[in-house]
Design a protein around this motif. Structure first.
Motif, PDB file in Angstrom:
ATOM      1  N   UNK A   1      52.701  49.912  49.695  1.00 55.73           N
ATOM      2  CA  UNK A   1      52.339  50.438  48.379  1.00 55.73           C
ATOM      3  C   UNK A   1      51.488  49.436  47.605  1.00 55.73           C
ATOM      4  N   UNK A   2      51.801  48.161  47.741  1.00 59.11           N
ATOM      5  CA  UNK A   2      51.027  47.135  47.045  1.00 59.11           C
ATOM      6  C   UNK A   2      49.594  47.066  47.587  1.00 59.11           C
ATOM      7  N   UNK A   3      49.431  47.271  48.885  1.00 59.81           N
ATOM      8  CA  UNK A   3      48.086  47.259  49.464  1.00 59.81           C
ATOM      9  C   UNK A   3      47.246  48.403  48.905  1.00 59.81           C
ATOM     10  N   UNK A   4      47.846  49.585  48.772  1.00 59.34           N
ATOM     11  CA  UNK A   4      47.115  50.726  48.231  1.00 59.34           C
ATOM     12  C   UNK A   4      46.723  50.462  46.778  1.00 59.34           C
ATOM     13  N   UNK A   5      47.632  49.887  46.014  1.00 64.63           N
ATOM     14  CA  UNK A   5      47.316  49.548  44.625  1.00 64.63           C
ATOM     15  C   UNK A   5      46.195  48.512  44.564  1.00 64.63           C
ATOM     16  N   UNK A   6      46.225  47.567  45.486  1.00 67.28           N
ATOM     17  CA  UNK A   6      45.185  46.544  45.508  1.00 67.28           C
ATOM     18  C   UNK A   6      43.823  47.150  45.796  1.00 67.28           C
ATOM     19  N   UNK A   7      43.791  48.140  46.674  1.00 67.97           N
ATOM     20  CA  UNK A   7      42.524  48.797  46.979  1.00 67.97           C
ATOM     21  C   UNK A   7      41.846  49.297  45.717  1.00 67.97           C
ATOM     22  N   UNK A   8      42.631  49.913  44.838  1.00 61.55           N
ATOM     23  CA  UNK A   8      42.043  50.469  43.625  1.00 61.55           C
ATOM     24  C   UNK A   8      41.892  49.422  42.528  1.00 61.55           C
ATOM     25  N   UNK A   9      42.890  48.599  42.342  1.00 65.84           N
ATOM     26  CA  UNK A   9      42.842  47.629  41.244  1.00 65.84           C
ATOM     27  C   UNK A   9      41.797  46.545  41.447  1.00 65.84           C
ATOM     28  N   UNK A  10      41.644  46.090  42.681  1.00 63.14           N
ATOM     29  CA  UNK A  10      40.727  44.977  42.956  1.00 63.14           C
ATOM     30  C   UNK A  10      39.463  45.419  43.688  1.00 63.14           C
ATOM     31  N   UNK A  11      39.618  46.328  44.638  1.00 58.89           N
ATOM     32  CA  UNK A  11      38.475  46.701  45.471  1.00 58.89           C
ATOM     33  C   UNK A  11      37.439  47.497  44.695  1.00 58.89           C
ATOM     34  N   UNK A  12      37.871  48.323  43.769  1.00 53.44           N
ATOM     35  CA  UNK A  12      36.912  49.050  42.933  1.00 53.44           C
ATOM     36  C   UNK A  12      36.004  48.066  42.208  1.00 53.44           C
ATOM     37  N   UNK A  13      36.614  47.030  41.626  1.00 49.06           N
ATOM     38  CA  UNK A  13      35.842  46.022  40.903  1.00 49.06           C
ATOM     39  C   UNK A  13      34.928  45.253  41.846  1.00 49.06           C
ATOM     40  N   UNK A  14      35.432  44.907  43.017  1.00 47.51           N
ATOM     41  CA  UNK A  14      34.636  44.152  43.988  1.00 47.51           C
ATOM     42  C   UNK A  14      33.387  44.927  44.404  1.00 47.51           C
ATOM     43  N   UNK A  15      33.543  46.195  44.733  1.00 47.60           N
ATOM     44  CA  UNK A  15      32.399  46.999  45.173  1.00 47.60           C
ATOM     45  C   UNK A  15      31.394  47.143  44.042  1.00 47.60           C
ATOM     46  N   UNK A  16      31.878  47.396  42.836  1.00 47.91           N
ATOM     47  CA  UNK A  16      30.985  47.542  41.689  1.00 47.91           C
ATOM     48  C   UNK A  16      30.204  46.264  41.422  1.00 47.91           C
ATOM     49  N   UNK A  17      30.882  45.110  41.486  1.00 48.52           N
ATOM     50  CA  UNK A  17      30.226  43.835  41.190  1.00 48.52           C
ATOM     51  C   UNK A  17      29.235  43.429  42.265  1.00 48.52           C
ATOM     52  N   UNK A  18      29.527  43.772  43.537  1.00 46.88           N
ATOM     53  CA  UNK A  18      28.686  43.297  44.633  1.00 46.88           C
ATOM     54  C   UNK A  18      27.645  44.312  45.095  1.00 46.88           C
ATOM     55  N   UNK A  19      27.901  45.588  44.870  1.00 49.68           N
ATOM     56  CA  UNK A  19      26.974  46.612  45.347  1.00 49.68           C
ATOM     57  C   UNK A  19      26.469  47.518  44.227  1.00 49.68           C
ATOM     58  N   UNK A  20      27.061  47.414  43.034  1.00 45.35           N
ATOM     59  CA  UNK A  20      26.620  48.207  41.901  1.00 45.35           C
ATOM     60  C   UNK A  20      27.539  49.380  41.617  1.00 45.35           C
ATOM     61  N   UNK A  21      27.510  49.842  40.367  1.00 44.47           N
ATOM     62  CA  UNK A  21      28.371  50.950  39.967  1.00 44.47           C
ATOM     63  C   UNK A  21      28.028  52.226  40.714  1.00 44.47           C
ATOM     64  N   UNK A  22      26.737  52.435  41.014  1.00 45.30           N
ATOM     65  CA  UNK A  22      26.344  53.634  41.751  1.00 45.30           C
ATOM     66  C   UNK A  22      26.985  53.656  43.136  1.00 45.30           C
ATOM     67  N   UNK A  23      27.083  52.483  43.760  1.00 41.72           N
ATOM     68  CA  UNK A  23      27.733  52.412  45.071  1.00 41.72           C
ATOM     69  C   UNK A  23      29.197  52.795  44.963  1.00 41.72           C
ATOM     70  N   UNK A  24      29.880  52.297  43.927  1.00 42.65           N
ATOM     71  CA  UNK A  24      31.289  52.649  43.754  1.00 42.65           C
ATOM     72  C   UNK A  24      31.447  54.141  43.519  1.00 42.65           C
ATOM     73  N   UNK A  25      30.567  54.707  42.689  1.00 35.83           N
ATOM     74  CA  UNK A  25      30.649  56.139  42.405  1.00 35.83           C
ATOM     75  C   UNK A  25      30.393  56.970  43.655  1.00 35.83           C
ATOM     76  N   UNK A  26      29.710  56.370  44.631  1.00 34.64           N
ATOM     77  CA  UNK A  26      29.357  57.094  45.854  1.00 34.64           C
ATOM     78  C   UNK A  26      30.221  56.686  47.043  1.00 34.64           C
ATOM     79  N   UNK A  27      31.293  55.936  46.783  1.00 37.32           N
ATOM     80  CA  UNK A  27      32.135  55.439  47.869  1.00 37.32           C
ATOM     81  C   UNK A  27      33.257  56.417  48.190  1.00 37.32           C
TER      82      UNK A  27
END
Length: 220
Positions: A119-145
């Motif tokens: 459960x913690x891994x799934x929470x980490x995906x959203x809590x941290x990975x969303x931010x990581x993708x947005x910061x490194x690939x852009x908000x458009x990439x996150x919206x399209x992930x």
């Protein structure tokens, strides 16, 4: 994809040697059974334990339908800071397009047990990975992930097992994501809900112009 398909234990001292094995295995033992238009992109992921590579997350796709935007038909492991403390297996990230539609795929394999870690891994995906993708690939990439793979957890507390906690998927829903495999089991025995595809709600607007032509143009 297992790294010992013949049941033989292998001790890989170098990632290059292991990659050479997978390149050979995929080309000569797997893709040969498919039409030439099918390709596979993969990234070596690591188990936490002793950092030994034991798992491969791959994308299998028909190039007549979608194209890979990364060079040499590759996908990349997400270089997440402190990932080794959070995720048992590193997700792989692929970038694809079909006509004018561009999208990213994040391939994940959540640990099966203990359930608290799952459960913690799934929470980490959203809590941290969303931010990581947005910061490194852009908000458009996150919206399209699109997040897809083996989550080893049902998408809902009201359907199937293994059941999540009430807040396991909260951040997915709050970020406008929703599961696209619902009201069905995903394992061979048809009694568990392990796998899913999480997309933003906007993806519901995507439809084929001609539903009778599976390779047809898609429209948003």
């Amino acid at each position: 994809v297992d790294d010992n398909p013949n049941g033989n234990q292998r001790n890989w001292s170098k990632k290059e040697e292991r990659k050479e094995f997978f390149d050979h295995y995929i080309k000569n033992e797997f893709l040969k059974h498919l039409p030439n238009s099918w390709k596979m992109s993969y990234s070596i992921a690591n188990f936490l334990k002793d950092d030994i590579p034991q798992n491969v997350l791959a994308f299998l796709y028909n190039t007549n339908v979608v194209k890979n935007r990364f060079p040499y038909n590759t996908c990349i492991p997400l270089k997440i800071p402190e990932h080794s403390k959070k995720l048992t297996r590193i997700p792989s990230f692929g970038s694809f397009y079909s006509g004018s539609l561009e999208f990213y795929l994040c391939n994940v394999h959540i640990t099966f047990s203990p359930k608290e870690t799952k459960f913690e891994e799934i929470k980490y995906l959203s809590n941290e990975l969303f931010t990581y993708i947005s910061n490194n690939y852009g908000q458009l990439a996150l919206d399209s992930t699109i997040f897809l793979g083996d989550f080893n957890t049902s998408y809902s507390t009201s359907y199937g097992t293994p059941k999540p906690t009430s807040d396991t998927w909260t951040n997915f829903y709050e970020n406008n994501y929703q599961p696209h495999i619902t009201n069905t089991c995903t394992n061979v025995n048809n009694d568990k809900v392990y796998d899913n595809i999480w997309c933003r709600k906007e993806f519901n607007q995507i439809k084929k112009i001609d539903k009778d032509k599976p390779n047809g143009v898609i429209q948003v």
